[in-house]
Write an enzyme that holds these catalytic residues in place. Structure first.
Site, PDB file in Angstrom:
ATOM      1  N   ARG A 108       3.625  -3.054 -13.050  1.00 22.88           N
ATOM      2  CA  ARG A 108       4.003  -3.828 -11.871  1.00 22.88           C
ATOM      3  C   ARG A 108       2.749  -4.255 -11.115  1.00 22.88           C
ATOM      4  O   ARG A 108       1.914  -3.415 -10.758  1.00 22.88           O
ATOM      5  CB  ARG A 108       4.926  -3.018 -10.967  1.00 22.88           C
ATOM      6  CG  ARG A 108       6.286  -2.747 -11.586  1.00 22.88           C
ATOM      7  CD  ARG A 108       7.147  -1.881 -10.695  1.00 22.88           C
ATOM      8  NE  ARG A 108       6.579  -0.540 -10.514  1.00 22.88           N
ATOM      9  CZ  ARG A 108       7.185   0.436  -9.845  1.00 22.88           C
ATOM     10  NH1 ARG A 108       8.358   0.230  -9.284  1.00 22.88           N
ATOM     11  NH2 ARG A 108       6.611   1.617  -9.743  1.00 22.88           N
ATOM     12  N   ASP A 167       0.822  -6.218  -7.809  1.00 22.27           N
ATOM     13  CA  ASP A 167       1.031  -6.420  -6.381  1.00 22.27           C
ATOM     14  C   ASP A 167       1.015  -7.898  -6.017  1.00 22.27           C
ATOM     15  O   ASP A 167       0.632  -8.758  -6.826  1.00 22.27           O
ATOM     16  CB  ASP A 167      -0.073  -5.718  -5.581  1.00 22.27           C
ATOM     17  CG  ASP A 167       0.010  -4.204  -5.666  1.00 22.27           C
ATOM     18  OD1 ASP A 167       1.125  -3.693  -5.874  1.00 22.27           O
ATOM     19  OD2 ASP A 167      -1.039  -3.551  -5.528  1.00 22.27           O
ATOM     20  N   ARG A 196      -8.686  -2.390  -7.475  1.00 23.66           N
ATOM     21  CA  ARG A 196      -9.206  -3.015  -6.258  1.00 23.66           C
ATOM     22  C   ARG A 196     -10.065  -2.043  -5.458  1.00 23.66           C
ATOM     23  O   ARG A 196     -11.061  -2.435  -4.837  1.00 23.66           O
ATOM     24  CB  ARG A 196      -8.055  -3.557  -5.421  1.00 23.66           C
ATOM     25  CG  ARG A 196      -7.355  -4.754  -6.064  1.00 23.66           C
ATOM     26  CD  ARG A 196      -6.032  -5.058  -5.401  1.00 23.66           C
ATOM     27  NE  ARG A 196      -6.185  -5.305  -3.980  1.00 23.66           N
ATOM     28  CZ  ARG A 196      -5.163  -5.383  -3.123  1.00 23.66           C
ATOM     29  NH1 ARG A 196      -3.914  -5.184  -3.564  1.00 23.66           N
ATOM     30  NH2 ARG A 196      -5.376  -5.634  -1.841  1.00 23.66           N
TER      31      ARG A 196
END
Length: 267
Positions: A52, A54, A199
């Site tokens: 999944r 973001d 990230r």
């Protein structure tokens, strides 16, 4: 007749959607893709993806599967589905797979790439598709700092507070940092990733690249197992899911493997 399991390869521009996972407002990749597949299947379906993503995160190769009783030619799950999709998302391929194939749990590893535009002026044509930093970056220092990440480690320092993974331990096979003109490219290959892990890693590497932290700081942050000692989470704009690897017995186009973003025109 038992249902047929279909695997799809999907690409999408993350800045057009609010992430992969379905939401009540319907502005996610899963929402629009399920709706389009339902038209071709003429029945409700549920998609399961390999990972999944973001809001703002892109994919050149996301892998998903669904079960259906509908018998359709393979092209119907590609061109037919695409004819009902909005701009920003496309099905690349479809493949009938065995019932025990699972887009997420059958995957052996994932590849991600972060594209960071490193120049004085912010991007216009590539806005939303690359990260941006105007400060100079030392690629050699970031490469040296990334060495400590390879192997099996507890990545608590680089997971989001809302991460739902049962364990923070992940095995990283490769981290590479390189420069192509004004573009700094970060490549990550691991068995799996935690929420915001990439990230957060990019954010920490950039701290080293800007000279604000020494190379050895990266290993200290990893060993601390404490999110508060690491760098802020970097923007999602330049992050791409670039491939999902499966055991060779699954007959996926390219094995579902490593399709990276093309070189972007920067000059």
């Amino acid at each position: 007749m038992p249902p047929i399991r279909i695997a799809l390869g999907v690409e999408y521009a993350g800045d057009a959607f609010e992430g992969w996972q379905t939401q009540p407002h319907g502005r996610t990749v899963q929402d629009v893709l399920e709706a389009a597949v339902c038209v071709i299947a003429q029945a409700p379906i549920h998609l399961v993806c390999a990972g999944r993503t973001d809001t703002g995160v892109h994919a050149t190769t996301q892998v998903a599967h669904f079960d259906t009783a509908a018998v359709r030619p393979p092209e119907a799950w590609v061109r037919g589905v695409n004819s009902h999709l909005p701009r920003g998302v496309s099905v690349l391929w479809s493949q009938t797979v065995a019932a025990d194939f699972h887009a997420r749990f059958s995957a052996e590893s994932r590849h991600y790439r972060y594209l960071l535009l490193n120049r004085r002026v912010r991007p216009a044509l590539l806005a939303g598709r690359v990260g941006w930093l105007h400060d100079g970056l030392d690629v050699e220092a970031m490469t040296a700092a990334a060495d400590c990440l390879v192997g099996e480690h507890d990545f608590t320092s680089f997971r989001a507070a809302e991460c739902q993974a049962k364990s923070p331990v992940r095995t990283v096979y490769r981290v590479a940092v390189g420069r192509v003109g004004d573009l700094v490219v970060f490549d990550f290959h691991a068995n799996a990733f935690l929420h915001h892990m990439i990230r957060n890693l990019v954010g920490a590497l950039v701290m080293v690249g800007r000279g604000r932290k020494p190379v050895a700081w990266m290993a200290d942050v990893l060993a601390a197992r404490n999110r508060s000692v690491a760098a802020p989470t970097f923007a999602p704009d330049g992050l791409y899911l670039c491939g999902v690897e499966y055991p060779p017995r699954w007959p996926l186009p390219g094995g579902g493997r490593i399709i990276v973003p093309p070189q972007l025109p920067l000059g």
